[in-house]
Enzyme design. Structure first.
Site, PDB file in Angstrom:
ATOM      1  N   ASP A 111       0.838  -1.209   0.000  1.00  0.00           N
ATOM      2  CA  ASP A 111       0.000   0.000   0.000  1.00  0.00           C
ATOM      3  C   ASP A 111       0.872   1.257   0.000  1.00  0.00           C
ATOM      4  OD1 ASP A 111      -2.415  -1.537   0.195  1.00  0.00           O
ATOM      5  OD2 ASP A 111      -1.904  -1.890   2.289  1.00  0.00           O
TER       6      ASP A 111
ATOM      7  N   HIS B 137      -5.289  -3.275   5.704  1.00  0.00           N
ATOM      8  CA  HIS B 137      -5.043  -3.650   4.311  1.00  0.00           C
ATOM      9  C   HIS B 137      -6.306  -4.237   3.680  1.00  0.00           C
ATOM     10  CE1 HIS B 137      -3.096  -4.960   0.661  1.00  0.00           C
ATOM     11  NE2 HIS B 137      -3.511  -6.199   0.872  1.00  0.00           N
TER      12      HIS B 137
HETATM   13  P1  NAD Z   1      -0.672 -18.314  -4.521  1.00  0.00           P
HETATM   14  O1  NAD Z   1      -1.897 -19.137  -4.535  1.00  0.00           O
HETATM   15  O2  NAD Z   1       0.039 -18.102  -5.802  1.00  0.00           O
HETATM   16  O3  NAD Z   1       0.379 -18.949  -3.486  1.00  0.00           O
HETATM   17  C1  NAD Z   1       0.034 -19.370  -2.214  1.00  0.00           C
HETATM   18  C2  NAD Z   1       0.967 -20.502  -1.830  1.00  0.00           C
HETATM   19  O4  NAD Z   1       0.617 -20.899  -0.496  1.00  0.00           O
HETATM   20  C3  NAD Z   1       0.832 -21.750  -2.727  1.00  0.00           C
HETATM   21  O5  NAD Z   1       2.101 -22.139  -3.210  1.00  0.00           O
HETATM   22  C4  NAD Z   1       0.257 -22.795  -1.794  1.00  0.00           C
HETATM   23  O6  NAD Z   1       0.706 -24.117  -2.076  1.00  0.00           O
HETATM   24  C5  NAD Z   1       0.763 -22.304  -0.458  1.00  0.00           C
HETATM   25  N1  NAD Z   1       0.036 -22.852   0.683  1.00  0.00           N
HETATM   26  C6  NAD Z   1      -1.284 -23.106   0.831  1.00  0.00           C
HETATM   27  N2  NAD Z   1      -1.528 -23.645   2.030  1.00  0.00           N
HETATM   28  C7  NAD Z   1      -0.344 -23.708   2.677  1.00  0.00           C
HETATM   29  C8  NAD Z   1       0.062 -24.185   3.939  1.00  0.00           C
HETATM   30  N3  NAD Z   1      -0.802 -24.689   4.791  1.00  0.00           N
HETATM   31  N4  NAD Z   1       1.359 -24.097   4.242  1.00  0.00           N
HETATM   32  C9  NAD Z   1       2.254 -23.597   3.374  1.00  0.00           C
HETATM   33  N5  NAD Z   1       1.932 -23.152   2.158  1.00  0.00           N
HETATM   34  C10 NAD Z   1       0.651 -23.209   1.815  1.00  0.00           C
HETATM   35  O7  NAD Z   1      -1.049 -16.920  -3.848  1.00  0.00           O
HETATM   36  P2  NAD Z   1      -0.176 -15.568  -3.835  1.00  0.00           P
HETATM   37  O8  NAD Z   1      -0.554 -14.759  -4.992  1.00  0.00           O
HETATM   38  O9  NAD Z   1       1.230 -15.892  -3.588  1.00  0.00           O
HETATM   39  O10 NAD Z   1      -0.825 -14.858  -2.541  1.00  0.00           O
HETATM   40  C11 NAD Z   1      -0.613 -15.371  -1.253  1.00  0.00           C
HETATM   41  C12 NAD Z   1      -1.417 -14.607  -0.210  1.00  0.00           C
HETATM   42  O11 NAD Z   1      -0.987 -13.250  -0.136  1.00  0.00           O
HETATM   43  C13 NAD Z   1      -2.910 -14.529  -0.484  1.00  0.00           C
HETATM   44  O12 NAD Z   1      -3.625 -14.752   0.698  1.00  0.00           O
HETATM   45  C14 NAD Z   1      -3.118 -13.103  -0.980  1.00  0.00           C
HETATM   46  O13 NAD Z   1      -4.424 -12.653  -0.750  1.00  0.00           O
HETATM   47  C15 NAD Z   1      -2.116 -12.376  -0.149  1.00  0.00           C
HETATM   48  N6  NAD Z   1      -1.707 -11.057  -0.658  1.00  0.00           N
HETATM   49  C16 NAD Z   1      -1.470 -10.092   0.256  1.00  0.00           C
HETATM   50  C17 NAD Z   1      -1.032  -8.847  -0.141  1.00  0.00           C
HETATM   51  C18 NAD Z   1      -0.718  -7.799   0.884  1.00  0.00           C
HETATM   52  O14 NAD Z   1      -0.515  -6.653   0.510  1.00  0.00           O
HETATM   53  N7  NAD Z   1      -0.625  -8.112   2.145  1.00  0.00           N
HETATM   54  C19 NAD Z   1      -0.839  -8.577  -1.497  1.00  0.00           C
HETATM   55  C20 NAD Z   1      -1.062  -9.590  -2.412  1.00  0.00           C
HETATM   56  C21 NAD Z   1      -1.504 -10.833  -1.977  1.00  0.00           C
HETATM   57  C1  LMR Z   2      -3.565  -6.692  -3.032  1.00  0.00           C
HETATM   58  O1  LMR Z   2      -3.620  -5.689  -2.319  1.00  0.00           O
HETATM   59  O2  LMR Z   2      -3.198  -6.664  -4.200  1.00  0.00           O
HETATM   60  C2  LMR Z   2      -3.904  -8.035  -2.435  1.00  0.00           C
HETATM   61  O3  LMR Z   2      -4.228  -7.893  -1.095  1.00  0.00           O
HETATM   62  C3  LMR Z   2      -4.966  -8.702  -3.232  1.00  0.00           C
HETATM   63  C4  LMR Z   2      -5.241 -10.115  -2.776  1.00  0.00           C
HETATM   64  O4  LMR Z   2      -6.122 -10.326  -1.967  1.00  0.00           O
HETATM   65  O5  LMR Z   2      -4.606 -11.060  -3.214  1.00  0.00           O
END
Ligand code: NAD
Ligand code: LMR
Length: 410
Positions: free
Chosen positions: A226, A262
């Site tokens: 953010d 967030h």
């Molecule tokens: P993704 O699906 O590509 O990857 C998630 C990974 O987690 C996968 O490899 C999966 O196998 C693994 N996983 C699932 N269960 C698990 C467990 N019990 N133990 C270990 N690994 C496990 O998703 P992504 O795009 O990498 O996003 C991951 C997370 O981050 C999501 O929850 C998304 O919403 C969040 N996110 C947060 C922000 C932020 O600003 N905080 C930004 C983007 C995404």
């Molecule tokens: C973002 O801000 O891009 C993420 O939190 C979106 C998401 O939930 O994967």
């Protein structure tokens, strides 16, 4: 007075091409969810910072052995280990200085971050339990959504496992084998006579509170994306003149604190506190432009989600942001002063009414964050204060959801 952090105070300015120093101690960083869209580029970026990271431990339920084999050929002085499935989780988190957690499901178009709670709360709960048991002094950087609920959930898990008792059930047990009483509490209330049971119980309660706070100071919800979006989208906005060559201003020179949380309206960029001077009069008078910019920062996640058409949410800018946050945590752990990052954390003294969890600029240290930096509600523009009030309503519900989930499991 309100002192806004300088641009250089936000995050790592270290060049990824800097040569590694050979440190005395090997610094280990663990990624839980390392095979995912965020985990993979994050691992690569962290390897490029081998002056800070000399051991990268990759944990996931799938694919990590191949990813580790691939990364292990990058010519950096950083070893990479793979940890596949729950049986190898303990080894993955042992001795890590920072544990970064992007494990769990990501949004699909049309979903909200809160829709992920059902699946990701369970995942986070199980991971948090092992982290608290095996390596409670590591700093935790929680990326998994919904951050607004998963951080309170994790704090509850730590509180119970580390024997800090329960704040809400006043005299809960603190008989965990892992009980590690923290620094002695401040002198208990003067009302009870010395040595009385009332005084002892007040003392115990204070000690539990302190212990709880010491755990929570190390548990961060990552909101760096953010902050990065706020800098970049502002640099491209009408509030800053382009460079003579037509390029937009360098976003790295525009640090804008983002507070709240967030998700949607809880993402509150404080444009009035930008490090590059913005004319406050313009922010007020050109309210439509201001609100459009704020909304574009709040909706940036959805913009990416829709543009990827079901192929995932933000991963690359997120990996960049998580790398910056992790390096900042490591620099602070190594004793570097004035490392400031925004993050969503629990506060011992709420910043906004009774809200314990709130994202704000924080001064980092080797034992977690020390204090907030330059956040003062009454110095903000009226509409910024109003956004905080609105966001607080949603945050209150998200916090309760996370805490309740943890309590039901425990
Ligand atoms: P993704 O699906 O590509 O990857 C998630 C990974 O987690 C996968 O490899 C999966 O196998 C693994 N996983 C699932 N269960 C698990 C467990 N019990 N133990 C270990 N690994 C496990 O998703 P992504 O795009 O990498 O996003 C991951 C997370 O981050 C999501 O929850 C998304 O919403 C969040 N996110 C947060 C922000 C932020 O600003 N905080 C930004 C983007 C995404
Ligand atoms: C973002 O801000 O891009 C993420 O939190 C979106 C998401 O939930 O994967």
């Amino acid at each position: 007075t309100m002192s806004s952090p300088k641009a250089s105070e936000y995050g790592s300015q270290a060049s990824p091409l800097r040569q590694p120093a050979t440190p005395n101690e090997i610094t280990k960083v663990t990624i839980l969810g390392a095979a995912g869209g965020i985990g993979q580029p994050l691992a690569l970026l962290l390897m490029l910072h081998s002056e800070y990271v000399q051991h990268l431990a990759l944990y996931d339920l799938v694919h990590v052995r191949g990813i580790a084999a691939d990364l292990s050929h990058v010519d950096r002085q950083c070893k990479v280990t793979a940890h596949l499935g729950p049986d190898e989780l303990t080894e993955a988190v042992r001795d890590a200085k920072v544990i970064v957690i992007p494990a769990g499901l990501a949004q699909k178009p049309g979903m909200s971050r809160d829709d992920l709670f059902g699946s990701n709360a369970k995942i986070m709960y199980n991971l948090a339990k092992v982290c608290a048991q095996v390596n409670p002094s590591a700093h935790l950087a929680i990326i998994s959504n919904p951050v607004n609920s998963l951080v309170p959930l994790t704090c509850e898990v730590y509180q119970r496992i580390l024997g800090a008792g329960s704040r809400k059930e006043k005299s809960a047990d603190s008989n965990s084998a892992l009980s590690q009483p923290a620094a002695p509490p401040a002198s208990p209330g003067a009302a009870a006579p010395a040595g009385s049971s009332a005084q002892k119980s007040a003392g115990k309660q204070q000690q539990q509170q302190q212990c709880f706070h010491d755990c929570c100071r190390r548990i961060f919800g990552v909101t760096t994306l953010d902050v990065v979006r706020a800098s970049t989208l502002s640099a491209k906005s009408a509030f800053f003149k382009p460079e003579p060559n037509g390029l937009f201003k360098d976003p790295a020179k525009i640090a804008i604190p983002v507070v709240g949380g967030h998700a949607g309206k809880t993402i509150i960029p404080l444009l009035s506190q930008s490090t590059m001077k913005v004319d406050k009069k313009r922010l007020i008078e050109e309210k439509a432009t201001t609100l459009t910019l704020i909304e574009s920062i709040q909706q940036a996640g959805i913009e990416v989600l829709n543009a990827k058409k079901g192929a995932g949410s933000a991963t690359l800018a997120m990996a960049y942001s998580a790398c910056r946050f992790t390096i900042s945590l490591l620099r602070a752990q190594q004793g570097e002063p004035n490392i400031i990052e925004c993050a969503y954390v629990r506060h011992q003294q709420p910043l906004v009414s009774d809200l314990e969890y709130f994202a704000a600029p924080l001064v980092l240290s080797k034992d977690g964050y020390v204090k907030t930096q330059g956040f003062s509600l009454n110095k903000l523009l009226p509409y910024e204060q109003q956004m905080i009030e609105e966001g607080a309503k949603e945050l209150r519900m998200s916090v309760a959801k996370g805490e309740d989930f943890a309590k039901e499991q425990l």
